[in-house]
Structures are given as C-alpha cells and as structure tokens.
Write a protein that holds these residues in place. Sequence first.
Motif, mmCIF file in Angstrom:
data_model
loop_
_atom_site.group_PDB
_atom_site.id
_atom_site.type_symbol
_atom_site.label_atom_id
_atom_site.label_comp_id
_atom_site.label_asym_id
_atom_site.label_seq_id
_atom_site.Cartn_x
_atom_site.Cartn_y
_atom_site.Cartn_z
ATOM 1 N N LEU A 17 33.952 13.611 -70.324
ATOM 2 C CA LEU A 17 34.640 13.544 -71.606
ATOM 3 C C LEU A 17 36.082 14.035 -71.475
ATOM 4 C CD1 LEU A 17 34.608 13.056 -74.675
ATOM 5 C CD2 LEU A 17 33.735 15.406 -74.919
ATOM 6 N N PHE A 18 36.288 15.161 -70.796
ATOM 7 C CA PHE A 18 37.645 15.680 -70.616
ATOM 8 C C PHE A 18 38.479 14.737 -69.759
ATOM 9 C CE2 PHE A 18 36.179 19.525 -72.549
ATOM 10 C CZ PHE A 18 37.317 20.151 -73.018
ATOM 11 N N ARG A 19 37.890 14.151 -68.734
ATOM 12 C CA ARG A 19 38.625 13.178 -67.918
ATOM 13 C C ARG A 19 39.088 12.000 -68.776
ATOM 14 N NH1 ARG A 19 34.433 14.425 -64.080
ATOM 15 N NH2 ARG A 19 35.334 15.560 -62.325
ATOM 16 N N GLN A 20 38.205 11.536 -69.639
ATOM 17 C CA GLN A 20 38.526 10.405 -70.510
ATOM 18 C C GLN A 20 39.610 10.786 -71.514
ATOM 19 O OE1 GLN A 20 35.331 9.306 -73.152
ATOM 20 N NE2 GLN A 20 36.159 7.261 -73.480
ATOM 21 N N ARG A 21 39.462 11.928 -72.177
ATOM 22 C CA ARG A 21 40.383 12.313 -73.244
ATOM 23 C C ARG A 21 41.751 12.760 -72.729
ATOM 24 N NH1 ARG A 21 38.090 12.243 -78.374
ATOM 25 N NH2 ARG A 21 40.305 12.176 -78.888
ATOM 26 N N PHE A 22 41.830 13.154 -71.432
ATOM 27 C CA PHE A 22 43.101 13.573 -70.831
ATOM 28 C C PHE A 22 43.605 12.555 -69.812
ATOM 29 C CE2 PHE A 22 41.887 17.553 -72.719
ATOM 30 C CZ PHE A 22 43.083 18.180 -73.004
ATOM 31 N N ARG A 23 43.046 11.355 -69.850
ATOM 32 C CA ARG A 23 43.412 10.324 -68.865
ATOM 33 C C ARG A 23 44.921 10.074 -68.845
ATOM 34 N NH1 ARG A 23 39.619 6.402 -69.877
ATOM 35 N NH2 ARG A 23 40.765 5.882 -71.752
ATOM 36 N N ARG A 24 45.533 9.894 -69.998
ATOM 37 C CA ARG A 24 46.976 9.628 -70.056
ATOM 38 C C ARG A 24 47.776 10.794 -69.487
ATOM 39 N NH1 ARG A 24 48.680 8.516 -75.646
ATOM 40 N NH2 ARG A 24 48.174 6.361 -75.170
ATOM 41 N N GLU A 25 47.431 12.018 -69.891
ATOM 42 C CA GLU A 25 48.172 13.193 -69.428
ATOM 43 C C GLU A 25 48.031 13.383 -67.921
ATOM 44 O OE1 GLU A 25 47.379 13.639 -73.764
ATOM 45 O OE2 GLU A 25 46.162 13.065 -72.052
ATOM 46 N N VAL A 26 46.863 13.077 -67.381
ATOM 47 C CA VAL A 26 46.662 13.173 -65.930
ATOM 48 C C VAL A 26 47.486 12.098 -65.222
ATOM 49 C CG1 VAL A 26 44.959 12.880 -64.080
ATOM 50 C CG2 VAL A 26 44.403 14.299 -66.066
ATOM 51 N N ARG A 27 47.444 10.890 -65.742
ATOM 52 C CA ARG A 27 48.205 9.784 -65.150
ATOM 53 C C ARG A 27 49.705 10.076 -65.174
ATOM 54 N NH1 ARG A 27 46.029 5.611 -67.938
ATOM 55 N NH2 ARG A 27 47.593 5.827 -69.544
ATOM 56 N N GLU A 28 50.181 10.729 -66.234
ATOM 57 C CA GLU A 28 51.597 11.059 -66.378
ATOM 58 C C GLU A 28 51.972 12.359 -65.662
ATOM 59 O OE1 GLU A 28 52.034 11.121 -70.624
ATOM 60 O OE2 GLU A 28 52.096 8.921 -70.755
ATOM 61 N N ASP A 29 51.020 12.954 -64.916
ATOM 62 C CA ASP A 29 51.233 14.204 -64.175
ATOM 63 C C ASP A 29 51.570 15.398 -65.070
ATOM 64 O OD1 ASP A 29 50.568 13.349 -61.661
ATOM 65 O OD2 ASP A 29 52.610 12.746 -61.135
ATOM 66 N N THR A 30 51.110 15.359 -66.303
ATOM 67 C CA THR A 30 51.287 16.508 -67.180
ATOM 68 C C THR A 30 50.282 17.592 -66.807
ATOM 69 O OG1 THR A 30 52.015 15.058 -68.961
ATOM 70 C CG2 THR A 30 51.320 17.277 -69.589
ATOM 71 N N TYR A 31 49.014 17.176 -66.643
ATOM 72 C CA TYR A 31 47.944 18.115 -66.322
ATOM 73 C C TYR A 31 47.163 17.652 -65.104
ATOM 74 C CZ TYR A 31 48.674 19.710 -71.126
ATOM 75 O OH TYR A 31 49.218 20.175 -72.291
ATOM 76 N N VAL A 32 46.678 18.635 -64.347
ATOM 77 C CA VAL A 32 45.696 18.420 -63.298
ATOM 78 C C VAL A 32 44.429 19.107 -63.788
ATOM 79 C CG1 VAL A 32 45.060 18.870 -60.898
ATOM 80 C CG2 VAL A 32 47.460 18.356 -61.491
ATOM 81 N N MET A 33 43.344 18.351 -63.862
ATOM 82 C CA MET A 33 42.095 18.887 -64.386
ATOM 83 C C MET A 33 41.221 19.382 -63.234
ATOM 84 S SD MET A 33 42.623 18.257 -67.629
ATOM 85 C CE MET A 33 41.043 18.709 -68.320
ATOM 86 N N HIS A 34 40.659 20.568 -63.405
ATOM 87 C CA HIS A 34 39.708 21.143 -62.462
ATOM 88 C C HIS A 34 38.437 21.450 -63.242
ATOM 89 C CE1 HIS A 34 42.931 21.900 -59.475
ATOM 90 N NE2 HIS A 34 43.672 22.042 -60.563
ATOM 91 N N PHE A 35 37.292 21.307 -62.575
ATOM 92 C CA PHE A 35 36.016 21.498 -63.268
ATOM 93 C C PHE A 35 35.102 22.408 -62.453
ATOM 94 C CE2 PHE A 35 37.746 17.427 -64.536
ATOM 95 C CZ PHE A 35 37.693 17.519 -65.918
ATOM 96 N N ALA A 36 34.371 23.264 -63.169
ATOM 97 C CA ALA A 36 33.346 24.112 -62.563
ATOM 98 C C ALA A 36 32.108 24.013 -63.447
ATOM 99 C CB ALA A 36 33.823 25.551 -62.472
ATOM 100 N N ASN A 37 30.931 23.936 -62.823
ATOM 101 C CA ASN A 37 29.698 23.784 -63.601
ATOM 102 C C ASN A 37 28.959 25.100 -63.825
ATOM 103 O OD1 ASN A 37 28.674 24.236 -61.098
ATOM 104 N ND2 ASN A 37 27.607 22.280 -60.913
#
Length: 129
Positions: A17-37
């Motif tokens: 869900l976070f990957r989907q909702r932040f797809r544009r920001e990640v593509r534009e190099d605004t954010y790098v998403m990291h995940f821990a379970n």
Amino acid sequence: MSVSILVVDDEPDVADLFRQRFRREVREDTYVMHFANSGDAALGLLSDGIEPQLIVILSDINMPGMDGLQLLGEIKQHFPDIPVMMVTAYGDDERRRRASDLGATEFLTKPVDFDALKAQLRQLPRAAD
C-alpha cells in the motif's frame, strides 16, 4: 535530494500500500521507502544505518513480539532525534497517551489519510542540501 522513510508493520500488504501511494514521490526521488516487518527488524535497519537521511519512522502499534510502543521506547532511547509516527487501527486514548509519553510525534489511525500524511512529511526538517 532524497530522504528516507521507514515503515514498520507486520502486515505484508501495508508495504504494498505504501509503495503504491508513494509511487510518484519515489519515482521523483523525493522519498526512499524502507520496510521492516517487526520491531527487531526495524532496530536492525537503524543500527546498520539507513541512507539517504532518515526523516521519519511510521510504526504500527499492534505487532507480534515487540509491539510498536516498545519499539518507540527503544528508538527514543537509541535514536532520540528521529521522529516517530504511530499508526494503528485502534485509536483509543490510552494508546495515544502512552505513545505521546514515549515521544511519538504523531498518532495516525488506519486507514491512513495519505494526503494528510504527505502534508505532514513535507513539514519535517531535513539536513541542508
């Protein structure tokens, strides 16, 4: 300049869900998403160091093993300057109070309002370029 966000949640669909909702920001190099379970996995990532600069941790409260409030306490003990936003489906007053007492900067309820979250993230301090 990109900055990092760490999302901690034991539910695998949350990362999707976070990957989907932040797809544009990640593509534009605004954010790098990291995940821990898990809380332990999050502490491991923090100990190893997250690049680029980590500006916030978004942590679920209800997780097996180390719950989000225990994780928050550990983060604030070892990494006191990193803002932590707690995310939960259960927005009761006791959890809010405990999260606030432990140093949470925000308490978000599920389902997350991603527009509001993105507005809050834009207000977080970043290192000078």
